[in-house]
Design an enzyme around this catalytic site. Sequence first.
Site, PDB file in Angstrom:
ATOM      1  CD  GLU A  69     -35.569 -24.772 -12.580  1.00  0.00           C
ATOM      2  OE1 GLU A  69     -36.824 -24.778 -12.616  1.00  0.00           O
ATOM      3  OE2 GLU A  69     -34.865 -25.614 -13.155  1.00  0.00           O
ATOM      4  CB  CYS A 106     -39.173 -25.513 -14.938  1.00  0.00           C
ATOM      5  SG  CYS A 106     -37.551 -25.415 -15.731  1.00  0.00           S
TER       6      CYS A 106
END
Length: 687
Positions: free
Chosen positions: A256, A295
């Site tokens: 990720e 993120c």
Amino acid sequence: MPHTLENYTLGRWTPGASAPQEMLDASTGEVIALANTEGFDFASILDYGRRVGNPQLRRMTFHERGRMLKALAFHLQEKKEIFYELSYRSGATRADSWIDIEGGIGNLFANASLRRKFPDKPFYVEGEPVGLSKGGTFMAQHLLVPREGVAVHINAYNFPIWGMLEKIAVNLLAGMPAVVKPAVPSAYLTEAVVREIIASGILPEGALQLVVGSGQGILDHVTYQDVVTFTGSASTGRKLRAHPRIIEEAVPFTMEADSLNAAVLGLDARPGSPEFDLFIKEIRKEMTAKCGQKCTAIRRAIVPEAYLEDVQIALGKALAQTTVGHPQAEGVRMGALAGRAQADIFRERVRHLAQHTPIVYGNLEEVELLGKERGADYAKGAFTSPIVLRNDQPFKHLDSHEIEAFGPVVTLMPYRETEEAVTLANMGKGSLVCSLATNDPRTAQDFVLGAATHHGRILVLNGEMAKESTGHGSPLPQLIHGGPGRAGGGQEMGGIRGVEHFMQRVALQGSPSMITAITEVYQTGAKQIEKDKHPFQHYFEELEIGQTYTTHRHTVTEADISAFAQVSGDNFYAHVDATSLEGTLFTGRVAHGYYILSKAAGMFVDPRKGPVLLNYGLDECRFTKPVYPGMTIGVTLTVKEKVGQEKRDETDVAKGIVRWLVTVTDETGETVAVATILTMVKKRNQE
């Protein structure tokens, strides 16, 4: 003196064995903790997890693991103020810390609740059975079992608590232990949480280990039974994914990575509309929460060309209300970046972007600070102003789609048609999340179908859902968190989908009786068990998978059909009007499907008081052949599966849910209806 962090490995707390690395207060520059970065025997650490932690977790059922997570969540909730005090040192405000701390604990609660989607067993039967032969003696079923290895989690610095808890919640529910390797700059927060977890005694020994120093060399010892997850920069992730051991052992690796997430303003979302206001609000929030170190933060704002100036002005006004300073100072809405190193990288990348996309809001060189009396210092800390860039030629100046500055920055760019907005969003080459602000369903569909291939999650914002929306930047445990391409191609969380990542799927082939014995779920055609007592007179523990009861038979009459039509109000022509059947599938008045099911229930139910407490519902039902007056039906009732339930409190009745296979056949032996019904059945043992 600064606190020296310790590692929890091999069942004990120990320091590392090298020159320590300093961790600094993000606001003041003060040294707050030290971490030794070497001296780890990773082969022994991973072996300990596999040998000690794994067997204990594998033996537990999903329900036991879920209750373990629930107890852990309650324990950490009680200790949360300890974590808040430490979190301020990372530059995070109280609101920022809530995302990290209580968001992480919320993942434990969510996965604890997810146990109800699984059986009270150590394994999971997945999907429908697959018939492989005409005679029905050969079949297949997919089965999921916990892997025999360790989950190795390599986490980023921006969410030291959430990043750990959202991952271990899933692997623990799946039945795998974990070794957690947090990023060093904020590892003191992860260590504090792990200390509380270990002190609670809730997890089995070996279920969780912590390495706060360097993880250099840990991947040299992983095997095909392990799982590796990584959160961080795309460049680092690519290096780890290419590790020879990962390739040689075919180790499952999920990544990720930070991505250039976009928010798109729909053509219909004019200034003054609810969608326009929501768009501005989301950008401001995603720029300033955690100082833009998410993120999922919005890096690109894609705006109709006609509204570009309006968006720039509105966003500037919204950001002007964002006060910057020490996270504990009154009135501060944005704290600092995680450290000076991160601040230096951020400024370097913004300057690079600004070569062709000028700064239209903010200042890289200075920012007015609150909380100087608490030690907030621009020179020693990691403060920055929110920054807005403008790219008037987004198809020419491509850095906006390729370079990420990890902090409070966004680039505005124009588009003309929805198709062009899709193209710009997709030029990020894969992202975790994209938002679209629109109240036009056609625009929403066109955009989603065009952009879905490049995004892990798409949020469609409009006034209808505004009050309850969790927002652009909130990954939820029930939904997948990950994305294609630059976002890493991985997938975290996602409810059952996430749990399956830590389990091995096997296609099981055999006879129905053998598959039934292995899975503890009755398969059609398996051997049946008949007893001299009606199954509704058996307690939950006494019922056996495959236990069967065959009823008497009943001949359906026209009077039955007419009576059911009157009682139910279902006067569909095929049931009540024989003159309207020309050109239909029916040759005469046909019995209601729900009459057949109701009659079947009347035939298999034992009316006497017994352990069956109530009818819990219907999972599935199919009517496979018309039933006409004069046909004779009979019912076979078979115990398909048993799922124990937890007592809500000491006054609750101990019970479980029994899933029954109901098969209705006619006088020729052909199936006319099949259903799965559920009953709640009392346990003999009430303790």
